[in-house]
Design a protein around this motif. Structure first.
Motif, PDB file in Angstrom:
ATOM      1  N   GLU A  81     -24.740 -50.116  53.590  1.00 27.25           N
ATOM      2  CA  GLU A  81     -25.024 -51.351  53.659  1.00 27.25           C
ATOM      3  C   GLU A  81     -24.849 -51.600  51.871  1.00 27.25           C
ATOM      4  O   GLU A  81     -24.192 -52.878  51.997  1.00 27.25           O
ATOM      5  CB  GLU A  81     -25.942 -51.448  54.127  1.00 27.25           C
ATOM      6  CG  GLU A  81     -26.761 -52.743  53.969  1.00 27.25           C
ATOM      7  CD  GLU A  81     -25.912 -53.854  55.292  1.00 27.25           C
ATOM      8  OE1 GLU A  81     -26.051 -54.857  54.474  1.00 27.25           O
ATOM      9  OE2 GLU A  81     -25.521 -52.914  55.980  1.00 27.25           O
ATOM     10  N   ARG A  84     -21.660 -52.281  51.353  1.00 27.21           N
ATOM     11  CA  ARG A  84     -20.538 -54.172  52.309  1.00 27.21           C
ATOM     12  C   ARG A  84     -21.114 -55.195  51.554  1.00 27.21           C
ATOM     13  O   ARG A  84     -20.191 -56.149  51.429  1.00 27.21           O
ATOM     14  CB  ARG A  84     -21.189 -53.624  53.698  1.00 27.21           C
ATOM     15  CG  ARG A  84     -20.991 -53.164  54.850  1.00 27.21           C
ATOM     16  CD  ARG A  84     -21.845 -53.177  55.763  1.00 27.21           C
ATOM     17  NE  ARG A  84     -21.690 -52.089  57.051  1.00 27.21           N
ATOM     18  CZ  ARG A  84     -20.975 -52.428  58.209  1.00 27.21           C
ATOM     19  NH1 ARG A  84     -20.056 -53.463  58.136  1.00 27.21           N
ATOM     20  NH2 ARG A  84     -20.723 -51.491  58.889  1.00 27.21           N
ATOM     21  N   ASP A 125     -29.103 -46.676  64.581  1.00 24.40           N
ATOM     22  CA  ASP A 125     -27.745 -48.291  64.808  1.00 24.40           C
ATOM     23  C   ASP A 125     -26.553 -48.525  64.297  1.00 24.40           C
ATOM     24  O   ASP A 125     -26.867 -49.740  64.140  1.00 24.40           O
ATOM     25  CB  ASP A 125     -28.988 -49.512  64.312  1.00 24.40           C
ATOM     26  CG  ASP A 125     -28.633 -48.861  62.193  1.00 24.40           C
ATOM     27  OD1 ASP A 125     -28.407 -48.095  62.475  1.00 24.40           O
ATOM     28  OD2 ASP A 125     -30.015 -50.074  61.872  1.00 24.40           O
ATOM     29  N   GLN A 126     -25.940 -47.281  64.714  1.00 21.17           N
ATOM     30  CA  GLN A 126     -23.908 -47.760  64.322  1.00 21.17           C
ATOM     31  C   GLN A 126     -23.739 -48.804  64.417  1.00 21.17           C
ATOM     32  O   GLN A 126     -23.490 -48.906  65.493  1.00 21.17           O
ATOM     33  CB  GLN A 126     -23.955 -46.865  64.017  1.00 21.17           C
ATOM     34  CG  GLN A 126     -22.105 -46.430  62.921  1.00 21.17           C
ATOM     35  CD  GLN A 126     -22.689 -45.985  61.912  1.00 21.17           C
ATOM     36  OE1 GLN A 126     -23.194 -45.680  60.951  1.00 21.17           O
ATOM     37  NE2 GLN A 126     -22.103 -47.145  61.404  1.00 21.17           N
ATOM     38  N   SER A 127     -23.445 -49.640  64.022  1.00 18.78           N
ATOM     39  CA  SER A 127     -22.520 -50.621  64.629  1.00 18.78           C
ATOM     40  C   SER A 127     -20.744 -50.514  64.450  1.00 18.78           C
ATOM     41  O   SER A 127     -20.471 -49.998  62.946  1.00 18.78           O
ATOM     42  CB  SER A 127     -23.142 -52.297  63.919  1.00 18.78           C
ATOM     43  OG  SER A 127     -22.758 -52.278  62.638  1.00 18.78           O
ATOM     44  N   PHE A 128     -19.577 -51.121  64.886  1.00 17.32           N
ATOM     45  CA  PHE A 128     -18.046 -50.375  64.415  1.00 17.32           C
ATOM     46  C   PHE A 128     -17.825 -51.709  64.327  1.00 17.32           C
ATOM     47  O   PHE A 128     -17.917 -52.727  65.345  1.00 17.32           O
ATOM     48  CB  PHE A 128     -17.345 -49.478  65.557  1.00 17.32           C
ATOM     49  CG  PHE A 128     -18.759 -48.088  65.365  1.00 17.32           C
ATOM     50  CD1 PHE A 128     -17.923 -47.275  64.422  1.00 17.32           C
ATOM     51  CD2 PHE A 128     -19.323 -47.805  66.274  1.00 17.32           C
ATOM     52  CE1 PHE A 128     -18.973 -46.206  64.253  1.00 17.32           C
ATOM     53  CE2 PHE A 128     -19.856 -46.730  66.289  1.00 17.32           C
ATOM     54  CZ  PHE A 128     -19.856 -45.685  65.594  1.00 17.32           C
ATOM     55  N   SER A 129     -17.076 -51.991  63.620  1.00 15.56           N
ATOM     56  CA  SER A 129     -16.182 -53.374  63.551  1.00 15.56           C
ATOM     57  C   SER A 129     -14.679 -53.069  62.848  1.00 15.56           C
ATOM     58  O   SER A 129     -14.464 -52.825  62.244  1.00 15.56           O
ATOM     59  CB  SER A 129     -17.194 -54.469  62.965  1.00 15.56           C
ATOM     60  OG  SER A 129     -17.573 -54.267  61.386  1.00 15.56           O
ATOM     61  N   LEU A 175     -23.030 -43.009  70.195  1.00 15.43           N
ATOM     62  CA  LEU A 175     -22.543 -44.057  69.397  1.00 15.43           C
ATOM     63  C   LEU A 175     -21.267 -43.747  70.681  1.00 15.43           C
ATOM     64  O   LEU A 175     -20.489 -45.119  69.738  1.00 15.43           O
ATOM     65  CB  LEU A 175     -22.027 -43.582  68.285  1.00 15.43           C
ATOM     66  CG  LEU A 175     -23.220 -43.112  67.425  1.00 15.43           C
ATOM     67  CD1 LEU A 175     -22.552 -42.963  65.848  1.00 15.43           C
ATOM     68  CD2 LEU A 175     -24.572 -44.887  67.382  1.00 15.43           C
ATOM     69  N   ARG A 178     -20.612 -47.097  71.610  1.00 12.86           N
ATOM     70  CA  ARG A 178     -20.248 -48.697  71.079  1.00 12.86           C
ATOM     71  C   ARG A 178     -18.470 -48.533  70.882  1.00 12.86           C
ATOM     72  O   ARG A 178     -18.515 -49.407  69.986  1.00 12.86           O
ATOM     73  CB  ARG A 178     -20.931 -48.162  69.909  1.00 12.86           C
ATOM     74  CG  ARG A 178     -23.318 -48.694  70.425  1.00 12.86           C
ATOM     75  CD  ARG A 178     -23.538 -48.485  69.272  1.00 12.86           C
ATOM     76  NE  ARG A 178     -24.789 -47.705  69.207  1.00 12.86           N
ATOM     77  CZ  ARG A 178     -25.879 -47.447  68.890  1.00 12.86           C
ATOM     78  NH1 ARG A 178     -26.170 -47.186  67.658  1.00 12.86           N
ATOM     79  NH2 ARG A 178     -27.039 -47.230  69.181  1.00 12.86           N
ATOM     80  N   LEU A 182     -13.661 -50.745  70.680  1.00 15.50           N
ATOM     81  CA  LEU A 182     -13.086 -50.981  69.283  1.00 15.50           C
ATOM     82  C   LEU A 182     -11.731 -49.825  69.655  1.00 15.50           C
ATOM     83  O   LEU A 182     -10.742 -50.828  68.766  1.00 15.50           O
ATOM     84  CB  LEU A 182     -14.025 -50.911  67.995  1.00 15.50           C
ATOM     85  CG  LEU A 182     -13.550 -50.788  66.251  1.00 15.50           C
ATOM     86  CD1 LEU A 182     -13.175 -52.042  65.867  1.00 15.50           C
ATOM     87  CD2 LEU A 182     -14.699 -50.628  64.909  1.00 15.50           C
TER      88      LEU A 182
END
Length: 352
Positions: A81, A84, A125-129, A175, A178, A182
């Motif tokens: 973070e 980012r 709570d990992q997100s991917f984008s 994960l 999620r 992607l």
């Protein structure tokens, strides 16, 4: 005729010229546009070397400013973070080098090679984008130069396996659900660029895997098969052993195996491979100064060609050490051409 291809040369970023340019960039003596121009020139020269050797399908996406897994993390948006917010919505090369520095203490051996990679860190709570465009830019670059390309991606399960959980209490395999959308997005984007084949590297298939990870492979690739392009799953740095049946039956269009480190898996693989699937045989040592036994390798390829015909591809056993790219590619092409000549002779004999 067997198609001659290359799995990639992921250590191109260690070239002296690029390291000098990166140092100038970090010292403020070169701007990002200047550094990117150096990268484009090196990639163009790298592709030209392969094409001049006779490689028919060039790997794209193997270029790494730092290490391949780090670049892949940036592509997937796996960025702390605090980094980012460094550059706003989209990361830049400043982000990449800051990420490299932040993970400099978290490195691990790249399988049984002398090289190391920075270990990705995952949270519950990992997100991917999709946040890094370099792969798509490289495809455009190579196509503009007239090359037939095969983009290279680190596979989703290998990527998760090589990372680590930042805290106890969750399984990083969770994960996967999620992450797969992607990958699907990336594959569809490549298809829109006119890509026919993509190479998905899954070297952990040469390891002894827990049953949960084996089960995840079929689930993952049943989802990824929907993308409208052909997929070659590449395994290397060892034999498939207990995972041979699993790998052979994944719902993809091709499989690459390493016959330098694990020659015993041939010819068993021929009996397990579905009749529609391409088989890429890695018969050339990707990091050796001396050539292998050309006659022995050609005998294997002749035998395979009798069974597979045009579904046979020839390649290095694993991604190539940059110092040996030209030599390794030449050896691959030499074998493919020798196989073609043997095929022509056989046709002439039958015609007489």
């Amino acid at each position: 005729m067997a198609l001659a291809h290359n799995l990639g040369a992921s250590l191109i970023g260690h070239e002296h010229q690029l390291k000098q340019a990166q140092q100038a960039f970090c010292n403020g003596e070169l701007d990002e546009a200047g550094l990117r121009a150096v990268g484009r020139a090196l990639r163009a020269a790298h592709w030209q070397t392969q094409q001049a050797a006779g490689i028919e399908l060039l790997a794209v996406g193997d270029f790494a400013w730092s290490d391949p897994l780090l670049s892949h993390s940036l592509t997937l948006g796996v960025i702390p973070e605090h980094l980012r917010s460094l550059d706003g919505a989209k990361p830049t090369l400043h982000t990449l080098f800051a990420l490299a520095d932040s993970l400099s203490e978290e490195t691990a051996p790249w399988f049984d090679t002398p090289h190391r990679y920075r270990v990705p860190e995952f949270s519950a709570d990992q997100s991917f984008s999709l946040s890094w465009e370099q792969l798509f830019e490289e495809v455009d670059e190579a196509q503009a130069l007239g090359h037939a390309v095969k983009p290279v991606l680190i596979g989703p399960l290998t990527y998760l396996w090589l990372g680590k959980a930042k805290a106890d209490g969750f399984d990083k395999l969770d994960l996967l659900e999620r992450l797969l959308p992607l990958y699907d997005q990336i594959l569809n984007r490549l298809a829109s660029q006119g890509v026919e084949w993509v190479q998905i590297d899954e070297p952990i298939l040469a390891l002894e895997l827990p049953q949960a990870w084996k089960n995840a492979y079929e689930r993952a690739y049943n989802i990824l098969q929907r993308a409208p392009l052909k997929k070659l799953v590449a395994t290397y740095f060892g034999g498939l052993d207990a995972n041979l049946g699993l790998a052979a039956n994944l719902p993809v269009d091709g499989l690459h195996i390493d016959l330098v480190r694990a020659p015993a898996q041939y010819p068993t693989i021929l009996d397990r491979l579905p009749a529609y699937k391409v088989l890429s045989l890695g018969v050339v040592n990707a990091s050796a100064v001396q050539r292998g036994d050309l006659e022995a390798n050609l005998n294997i390829l002749r035998h395979a060609h009798e069974r597979l015909g045009e579904r046979l591809w020839v390649a290095p056993a694993s991604p190539v050490d940059e110092a040996f790219t030209e030599q390794t590619c030449q050896e691959v092409v030499l074998l493919a051409e020798a196989l073609k000549q043997a095929e022509i002779v056989q046709e002439l004999r039958m015609a007489v």
